[in-house]
Structures are given as C-alpha cells and as structure tokens.
Design a protein around this motif. Sequence first.
Motif, PDB file in Angstrom:
ATOM      1  N   HIS A   1       0.900  -1.213  -0.068  1.00  0.00           N
ATOM      2  CA  HIS A   1       0.008   0.001   0.026  1.00  0.00           C
ATOM      3  C   HIS A   1       0.910   1.330  -0.072  1.00  0.00           C
ATOM      4  O   HIS A   1       2.144   1.212  -0.106  1.00  0.00           O
ATOM      5  CB  HIS A   1      -0.985  -0.034   1.122  1.00  0.00           C
ATOM      6  CG  HIS A   1      -0.241  -0.165   2.646  1.00  0.00           C
ATOM      7  ND1 HIS A   1      -0.565   1.078   3.398  1.00  0.00           N
ATOM      8  CD2 HIS A   1       0.658  -0.727   3.176  1.00  0.00           C
ATOM      9  CE1 HIS A   1       0.170   1.064   4.283  1.00  0.00           C
ATOM     10  NE2 HIS A   1       0.792  -0.053   4.367  1.00  0.00           N
ATOM     11  N   GLY A   2       0.423   2.478   0.261  1.00  0.00           N
ATOM     12  CA  GLY A   2       1.111   3.426   0.017  1.00  0.00           C
ATOM     13  C   GLY A   2       2.320   3.647   0.872  1.00  0.00           C
ATOM     14  O   GLY A   2       3.302   4.316   0.142  1.00  0.00           O
ATOM     15  N   LEU A  25      -3.559   7.883  -4.354  1.00  0.00           N
ATOM     16  CA  LEU A  25      -2.360   7.094  -4.615  1.00  0.00           C
ATOM     17  C   LEU A  25      -2.494   5.787  -5.165  1.00  0.00           C
ATOM     18  O   LEU A  25      -3.066   5.086  -4.708  1.00  0.00           O
ATOM     19  CB  LEU A  25      -1.670   7.110  -3.449  1.00  0.00           C
ATOM     20  CG  LEU A  25      -0.023   6.912  -3.386  1.00  0.00           C
ATOM     21  CD1 LEU A  25       0.420   8.377  -3.746  1.00  0.00           C
ATOM     22  CD2 LEU A  25       0.483   6.925  -1.822  1.00  0.00           C
ATOM     23  N   PHE A  26      -2.157   5.766  -6.424  1.00  0.00           N
ATOM     24  CA  PHE A  26      -2.260   4.318  -6.934  1.00  0.00           C
ATOM     25  C   PHE A  26      -1.382   3.423  -6.273  1.00  0.00           C
ATOM     26  O   PHE A  26      -0.311   3.585  -5.860  1.00  0.00           O
ATOM     27  CB  PHE A  26      -1.446   4.455  -8.473  1.00  0.00           C
ATOM     28  CG  PHE A  26      -1.746   3.103  -9.094  1.00  0.00           C
ATOM     29  CD1 PHE A  26      -3.052   2.761  -9.631  1.00  0.00           C
ATOM     30  CD2 PHE A  26      -0.860   1.998  -9.177  1.00  0.00           C
ATOM     31  CE1 PHE A  26      -3.416   1.745 -10.263  1.00  0.00           C
ATOM     32  CE2 PHE A  26      -1.242   0.755  -9.787  1.00  0.00           C
ATOM     33  CZ  PHE A  26      -2.597   0.573 -10.432  1.00  0.00           C
ATOM     34  N   GLY A  27      -1.956   2.188  -5.920  1.00  0.00           N
ATOM     35  CA  GLY A  27      -1.575   1.323  -4.830  1.00  0.00           C
ATOM     36  C   GLY A  27      -1.749   1.715  -3.426  1.00  0.00           C
ATOM     37  O   GLY A  27      -1.464   0.667  -2.746  1.00  0.00           O
ATOM     38  N   GLY A  28      -2.236   2.639  -3.109  1.00  0.00           N
ATOM     39  CA  GLY A  28      -2.500   3.068  -1.730  1.00  0.00           C
ATOM     40  C   GLY A  28      -3.857   2.411  -1.426  1.00  0.00           C
ATOM     41  O   GLY A  28      -4.555   1.831  -2.367  1.00  0.00           O
ATOM     42  N   ALA A  87      -4.087  -4.951  -8.602  1.00  0.00           N
ATOM     43  CA  ALA A  87      -3.881  -3.606  -8.025  1.00  0.00           C
ATOM     44  C   ALA A  87      -2.422  -3.358  -7.171  1.00  0.00           C
ATOM     45  O   ALA A  87      -1.798  -2.504  -7.388  1.00  0.00           O
ATOM     46  CB  ALA A  87      -4.978  -3.409  -6.983  1.00  0.00           C
ATOM     47  N   ALA A 110       1.177  -1.377  -8.550  1.00  0.00           N
ATOM     48  CA  ALA A 110       1.550  -0.135  -7.897  1.00  0.00           C
ATOM     49  C   ALA A 110       2.875  -0.241  -7.592  1.00  0.00           C
ATOM     50  O   ALA A 110       3.746   0.933  -7.217  1.00  0.00           O
ATOM     51  CB  ALA A 110       0.781  -0.339  -6.719  1.00  0.00           C
ATOM     52  N   LYS A 156      -6.892   0.864  -3.538  1.00  0.00           N
ATOM     53  CA  LYS A 156      -7.113  -0.515  -3.816  1.00  0.00           C
ATOM     54  C   LYS A 156      -8.493  -0.733  -3.541  1.00  0.00           C
ATOM     55  O   LYS A 156      -9.312  -1.692  -4.094  1.00  0.00           O
ATOM     56  CB  LYS A 156      -6.086  -1.108  -2.668  1.00  0.00           C
ATOM     57  CG  LYS A 156      -4.796  -1.532  -3.502  1.00  0.00           C
ATOM     58  CD  LYS A 156      -4.221  -2.439  -2.675  1.00  0.00           C
ATOM     59  CE  LYS A 156      -3.882  -2.027  -0.986  1.00  0.00           C
ATOM     60  NZ  LYS A 156      -3.168  -2.926  -0.234  1.00  0.00           N
TER      61      LYS A 156
END
Lengths: 161, 141
Positions: free
Chosen positions: A13-14, B67-70, A45, A49, B74
């Motif tokens: 994730h972020g 944010l992509f991937g945040g 996803a 990322a 998601k």
Amino acid sequence: MISFLRVDNRLIHGQVVEAWLPYLKVARVVVADDEAAASPLVRAAMGLAVDGSVEVQIARLRDVDFPGLSDDSHKTLLLVRDVQGVLDAQERGLKVGHINLGNVHYASGRKQVSPSVFLNQDELKALEALAQGGTEIEIRGVPNEKPLLMGEIEERFAKPS
Amino acid sequence: MVGLVVATHGRLADELVATAEQIVGKLASVATVSIPPGSPPEVIREQMKGGVRSVNDGHGVIVLADLFGGTPCKESLLLCQQAQIEVIAGVNLPMLLKANSLRAEALSLSELAHRLALYGQKNITCASDLVRAVVEPAANH
C-alpha cells in the motif's frame, strides 16, 4: 535473501510503495497472504503499484518457498498480514533476525500499542518469545520514524487502557 | 448525474472538496472518504461502499483516489467489479474541478474518466518555465 520482514495488514500500500521500497531498494517484494492471493483484482492492484524494476510475488503463504527466498541473492521485502503469518512462515522455513510491525489493525481482544498497531495477548507472547530468541522486533510505520522496541511495546501493552 | 467520491489518506479528501467549493461553490453529488492510520480493512471497505452508494443515482460513480497502490485506491478498485465505477488515481484540484464541470456533458462514464485522467496530468506543469517562455523568449532556446 530476506532483507526485511514487515507485518502489515494492508500488505502492499502507500507506505510500502512510497516509503519502504525507495528506502530498502529491494529487488523483490513477496506477499505471503491467502486472501490477497485469492483475488486477481487485489493481485493486479498491488502488482501494478510497484515499480516495474521490482519483482512482485503474491502467493498463498503455504505456496511460498521461504528457505529459497532466504538463500538466494535477491534482496527481498517479505510482507505478511499479522503475527500469525510470521509464525506460519517460520514453521515453513523462514529465517529472519528482525520483524517490523507496520499496521496491525484493531480487532476484538487486541490492545493498541501504537497509533497503527494493535496486539492481543497471544501475539505479544509470540513476539516476546521471538525477542528472547534474539529476533529484533520493532514497530515502525515508515523508515524515518523512531522505532518502538520490544521493551516499550511490552510497557504499553501492560498499561491499563 | 455521475457521482464523485474523493478517497484519500488522512484528511486530504475533505480538504480537496472544501477547497474546490471555495473556488466554484457547493459541489453536487460528491462524497469523501478519508482514511486515518490504523483503520481496520473492513471499516475502510464499508466507508468506500457507503461513499459510492451515497452519490450513485444510477448514472455511475467516479472515484478520485490519491495514490495508485494506496489503500483508498485499492479498496475502490475492489468495488469497480460490481458496480458502475471508474477509479482514477492521483487526484488533484484541477481534476476535481474538471470532474465537477464535465459531468454536465453527456459522456460515457469511461470517457469521462479518461478525460479527467488526462486533464489532471496536463495541469501539472513547470509553470515558471511557461511564463519565462512568454516573458523572456530570447532566454529560451
């Protein structure tokens, strides 16, 4: 080689993409998680990322070759969802000298020990046993944060809430 | 009307919408999802679902995530399988303002989303360079 083991219920994730990956400069990210592995959407996803130069593997925990990951030369960030994930991985041959706790969300029976980490009695005991065996344990959300070490984690857990 | 959901870490979503409203006035059919650190995934999922539901009148929803991937991104991607939802990552103020105005045009949800992604990108410029090119043309090669 496992450069870093992080317990993070959000997995990729972020914080991982924007803070840990630039900091750790690993060649590979391995997510050992049954739920993430089961969803093509989550896999896509999370995989997309991460910068294309870093290999991403998302697999069920029982399908991950932990001894292989520990032995080969690729610097690897390993992500598991919770403390149980660490124990399961160790049972399957994972060897690491440290554990980073990033996000462990609230659940019934868990007590808050940092803004983003909640642990239950069993999880604390497991971490204490690992610490006694020489594993370094820290709570640290992002690299430039001051780590919270085992002694402090125990103190916070012991405090009446 | 196509609904908008701004979904971000921290309080960015609320502030982006508040700032947009400061510029163009009240935005119709806009929801925000702000995700504080330590939120359990089930709670985030419910927040996302609630946000989408609150602005979906049958014309679909565009999620503007940070944010992509945040996590906000998601979680909204998980919803786009079931409902009429497009997700854009990298939300910025120009994009949000454009999203609001472009909804008045009869575009498909997918076309709207593509135009917004492009618009958001085009509005990131090295502004000082653009000005210098006009003010000091001789200094530019």
